[in-house]
Design a protein around this motif. Structure first.
Motif, PDB file in Angstrom:
ATOM      1  N   HIS A  91     107.384  57.224  13.421  1.00 13.03           N
ATOM      2  CA  HIS A  91     107.394  56.269  14.525  1.00 13.03           C
ATOM      3  C   HIS A  91     106.533  55.054  14.213  1.00 13.03           C
ATOM      4  O   HIS A  91     106.595  54.049  14.927  1.00 13.03           O
ATOM      5  N   GLN A 148     108.647  62.278  19.345  1.00 11.97           N
ATOM      6  CA  GLN A 148     107.591  61.292  19.550  1.00 11.97           C
ATOM      7  C   GLN A 148     106.270  62.004  19.833  1.00 11.97           C
ATOM      8  O   GLN A 148     106.266  63.070  20.448  1.00 11.97           O
ATOM      9  N   ALA A 201     111.436  51.382  21.617  1.00 15.78           N
ATOM     10  CA  ALA A 201     110.545  52.467  21.211  1.00 15.78           C
ATOM     11  C   ALA A 201     110.962  53.026  19.859  1.00 15.78           C
ATOM     12  O   ALA A 201     112.066  52.759  19.362  1.00 15.78           O
ATOM     13  N   GLY A 217     110.526  56.711  17.208  1.00 13.98           N
ATOM     14  CA  GLY A 217     110.183  58.115  17.063  1.00 13.98           C
ATOM     15  C   GLY A 217     110.265  58.512  15.610  1.00 13.98           C
ATOM     16  O   GLY A 217     110.587  57.698  14.736  1.00 13.98           O
ATOM     17  N   SER A 248     102.915  56.294  23.133  1.00 13.53           N
ATOM     18  CA  SER A 248     104.259  56.544  23.650  1.00 13.53           C
ATOM     19  C   SER A 248     104.248  56.285  25.146  1.00 13.53           C
ATOM     20  O   SER A 248     103.288  56.599  25.837  1.00 13.53           O
ATOM     21  N   TRP A 254     101.982  50.032  29.263  1.00 13.76           N
ATOM     22  CA  TRP A 254     102.302  50.417  27.882  1.00 13.76           C
ATOM     23  C   TRP A 254     102.169  49.155  27.034  1.00 13.76           C
ATOM     24  O   TRP A 254     103.087  48.361  26.930  1.00 13.76           O
TER      25      TRP A 254
END
Length: 784
Positions: free
Chosen positions: A330, A372, A404, A406, A568, A575
């Motif tokens: 990730h 993740q 995002a 992972g 995450s 975030w």
């Protein structure tokens, strides 16, 4: 000769032998006495008497071989049948153990001509002295064995198939030689022989002549023999080839698919004309994306992605500790692909919620897993896994305006086909779905032969028959939260401010009016807005409190407490990441140098990246420091605060523009941590002067424009100056709005800007204009 070639020759010879042998009663009388020479029914020249020579000539650096007679006639070997008539039959003598047991029948071509049989000799002409020609029997197929010796009394064969055909079936012929020896055959029938002759002329290069020869022995129907059966080319036998994996990023393979193996890509969801569409957003070469069809794209995990399963309980889902694993983390790894997923390119209001993503099928030599690090340190969120089959658990929701990454993990090298379904709800309430496959080459798998268009057939089944998880709704809110975005009004000696308390936020590096600006990219409301950091308060709510597990000593002792922005996403919390996606080789070069210059607050601040197997992989900032961000990157990290309270982080970003100028920007980010009133963090300037936040609507596709490019009345869009310098020069501060494409600032405007900075309130806005072509979204045709 290769084993494959020998097998092919054997197959052809069997057909020839079967056609030529006299078998059973009622067979027509064999033709075994054709005149010298004569042509049979297949146009082959039949030679059954006289002196015959396999003569090779070296001319012009090339070796060639013919069958010659004493009257200087000659033919190509592939058009000739040499016939040993039935009269050549005899038996093996006691002095001939190399031919078999004494008394067993044999048929011979003598070394001297007779009235009953021809001789078959050899000669070399046209070569200079001391240049031997190597004559090699490459393969032999027939009714029995064949043996050639140099003379009748010799028991040392030059060629012999009695022990198979190997490297000993070869001998040199000196230049200028003409010779003959007896040939012996252990059974009647047709023999297909394959030879090569090669020589290296003085001062030249090696030349080789390969030729066949058909020999009929005894009572066989020579009129029915076709030498082409011995020499016809069989369909090529496909030999195993080494897989081709070492190709540059962007290579196009034999199927016309683009191979991506280095840099940033996203499996992106788009909305096109009310339909949900998936494309591979390729920014491996430029921050300007190329939208690729998954059916024409191969994602490659290079051999450098190989690792092993760690001996940690949290990662037991990957397999036995120490087992091989090919993994893309990730966190971006130099020299490897960095795949993520995204809903960022879906315009606000196009969907009623986010996008669900389900794994519906998989085919490959091993298992596939995507996971993740959890927002809770030390834990892992497994998103997809084929180790326990494919179930309803193999799905998750992607919120709106989300990007995002992972860890993509595979347990064996080879080609994989992964089938997925995505679903979303339109504002009308209608559910839209998209079924697609991804082709993935792992390790040393052959990427040049992989056709991703075949994946749908390989995976099998009907992905559309598997219902996806429900499309997600709005981000959940904790009881203590109001809206994720709210405003603090300006008051005497207090600035207005925007409080962001949940959702996706980036500290974004952008080029505005020829200079670098550090802005807050705010996705918390579902619509991207760029804000001046000076007018934003980030609230890290009390729910961000956690206890550090073991293995995070660089952050704090095990058991100690921090309030942390997670790496995450936790939809209930802010975030916070960073973003240089708008920077590319067209407007910048090198990296963005990012420094944490000063921390004002009640405790310490540490920014760090969690590794694929937990722990602290990279410490970005430890109360201060510098970090280099590549161009075209979007990433997230953990931001750990040791104590509740208000923190002000002063940070500087700098980059070299494409024309060589150095530009930098310093700003302060305010973070309210824990059980504090975030409105109390709003800062005031000089009493009576209010610094208004700079709000920039998000560009989905368009051109960033400043107020100064539209209206002279808004010439000063922001009070904070942009610093620009040429390499080697002293920094020059210029008012933000006056710097357009790096042009020199006239003295009058500079003075005016300085006066305005000292005594006026500056307002302005930047907004995006969209071309008519992009208002309709990303078309399928353009996406390809």
């Amino acid at each position: 000769m290769s084993e494959g070639r020998r097998r092919a020759l054997s197959s052809r010879a069997a057909a020839t032998i079967a056609a030529a042998l006299v078998v059973g009663a009622g067979a027509s009388a064999p033709v075994h006495a054709v005149g010298l020479p004569d042509v049979n029914a297949h146009g082959a020249v039949v030679l059954n008497g006289g002196t015959l020579t396999l003569a090779s000539t070296l001319e012009g650096g090339h070796l060639s071989t013919r069958v010659e007679t004493t009257d200087a006639r000659h033919w190509a070997p592939e058009n000739v049948i040499v016939h040993a008539p039935p009269s050549t039959a005899t038996t093996v003598g006691a002095e001939q153990p190399h031919l078999g047991d004494p008394g067993t029948p044999i048929w011979t071509l003598p070394s001297e001509p007779t009235v009953d049989a021809p001789t078959l000799g050899w000669s070399i002409a046209g070569a200079t002295a001391h240049e031997d020609v190597l004559w090699t029997l490459e393969a032999a197929e027939g009714a029995g064995d064949v043996v050639l010796t140099a003379q009748p009394a010799s028991t040392e064969p030059l060629f012999s198939t009695r022990d198979g055909v190997d490297d000993t079936d070869a001998f040199p012929i000196p230049a200028g030689t003409t010779a003959a020896g007896p040939w012996a055959f252990t059974a009647e029938g047709v023999y297909c022989l394959s030879f090569t002759r090669s020589v290296t002329p003085t001062g030249g290069t090696t030349t080789t002549d390969a030729f066949p020869l058909t020999i009929a022995v005894g009572d066989v129907d020579v009129d029915g023999i076709d030498p082409a059966d011995c020499t016809a080319e069989e369909p090529p036998v496909e030999e195993p080839t080494d897989p081709v994996w070492d190709v540059p990023n962007g290579a196009v393979n034999a199927a016309g698919a683009t191979v991506l193996n280095d840099g940033h890509v996203d499996v992106a969801a788009l909305v096109d004309g009310g339909a949900l569409v998936t494309r591979v957003k390729d920014t491996t070469e430029s921050s300007t994306p190329t939208w690729r069809d998954p059916d024409a794209t191969v994602l490659q995990l290079l051999p450098g992605s190989r690792t092993t399963v760690p001996d940690l309980p949290a990662f037991s889902f990957l397999g036995v500790p120490g087992a091989d694993l090919w993994q893309l983390s990730h966190i971006q790894q130099p020299g490897l692909l960095w795949p993520g997923w995204s809903t960022e390119a879906i315009p606000a209001g196009s969907l009623a919620g986010g996008v669900s993503w389900a794994l519906t099928g998989a085919d490959g030599p091993g298992d596939f897993l995507l996971y993740q690090p959890s927002a809770q340190l030390g834990a892992v969120d497994v998103l997809f896994s084929t180790r326990d089959g494919i179930t309803a658990a193999d799905g998750f929701a992607i919120p709106q305006a989300t990007h995002a990454h992972g860890a993509w993990s595979f347990t064996a090298e080879g080609d994989y086909c992964l089938a997925f379904q995505r679903a979303a709800t339109l504002p009308s309430g209608a559910v839209v779905r998209d079924d697609f496959t991804l082709a993935v080459a792992v390790g040393t798998a052959d990427v040049m032969g992989l056709d991703p268009a075949d994946c749908a057939d390989r995976v099998g089944g009907d992905p559309g028959s598997t219902p996806p998880p429900p499309a997600p709704g709005p981000a959940p809110q904790t009881p203590d939260a109001t809206a994720p975005v709210r405003e603090v009004p300006a008051a005497q000696c207090t600035a207005s401010a925007t409080i962001l308390s949940a959702g996706h936020i980036d500290y974004a590096s952008r080029i505005v009016d020829g200079g670098l600006r550090s802005l807050i990219g705010d996705d918390t409301s579902g619509t991207k807005v760029y804000r001046d950091p000076e007018g934003v308060i980030l609230w890290l709510k009390p729910d961000a409190r956690l206890t550090l597990p073991g293995g995070y000593g660089a952050v704090g002792p095990a058991g100690s407490t921090v309030w942390q922005v997670p790496q995450s996403q936790n939809p209930a919390l802010i975030w916070l990441g960073w973003n240089t996606e708008s920077l590319n080789s067209g407007n910048a070069r090198g990296t963005v140098s990012w420094s944490l210059d000063r921390v004002q607050g009640p405790g310490s601040v540490k920014v760090y990246l969690t590794g694929a197997f937990g722990g602290v992989q990279t410490m970005v900032f430890d109360g201060g420091g510098r970090y280099e961000i590549p161009l075209g990157v979007h990433a997230h990290a953990n931001w750990a605060f040791s104590t509740e309270g208000v923190y002000r982080l002063t940070m500087t970003q700098a980059v070299t523009l494409s024309d060589g100028r150095r530009t930098s920007d310093t700003s302060t980010v305010t973070v309210a941590v824990g059980a504090v009133d975030p409105a109390s963090a709003a800062a005031g300037t000089a009493c009576g002067a209010v610094s208004r936040p700079l709000s920039l609507p998000h560009e989905k596709a368009g051109t960033l424009r400043s107020a100064s490019q539209v209206s002279a009345d808004a010439a000063s869009a922001d009070a904070r100056p942009v610093r620009i310098e040429r390499e080697g020069d002293d920094p020059v501060a210029a008012p933000f709005a006056a710097l357009t494409s790096g042009a020199p600032v006239p003295l009058l405007l500079s003075v005016l800007g300085a006066l305005l900075l000292a005594g006026a309130v500056f307002t302005g806005a930047l907004w995006w204009t969209r071309s008519s072509a992009t208002r309709s979204g990303v078309s399928r045709r353009a996406a390809r």
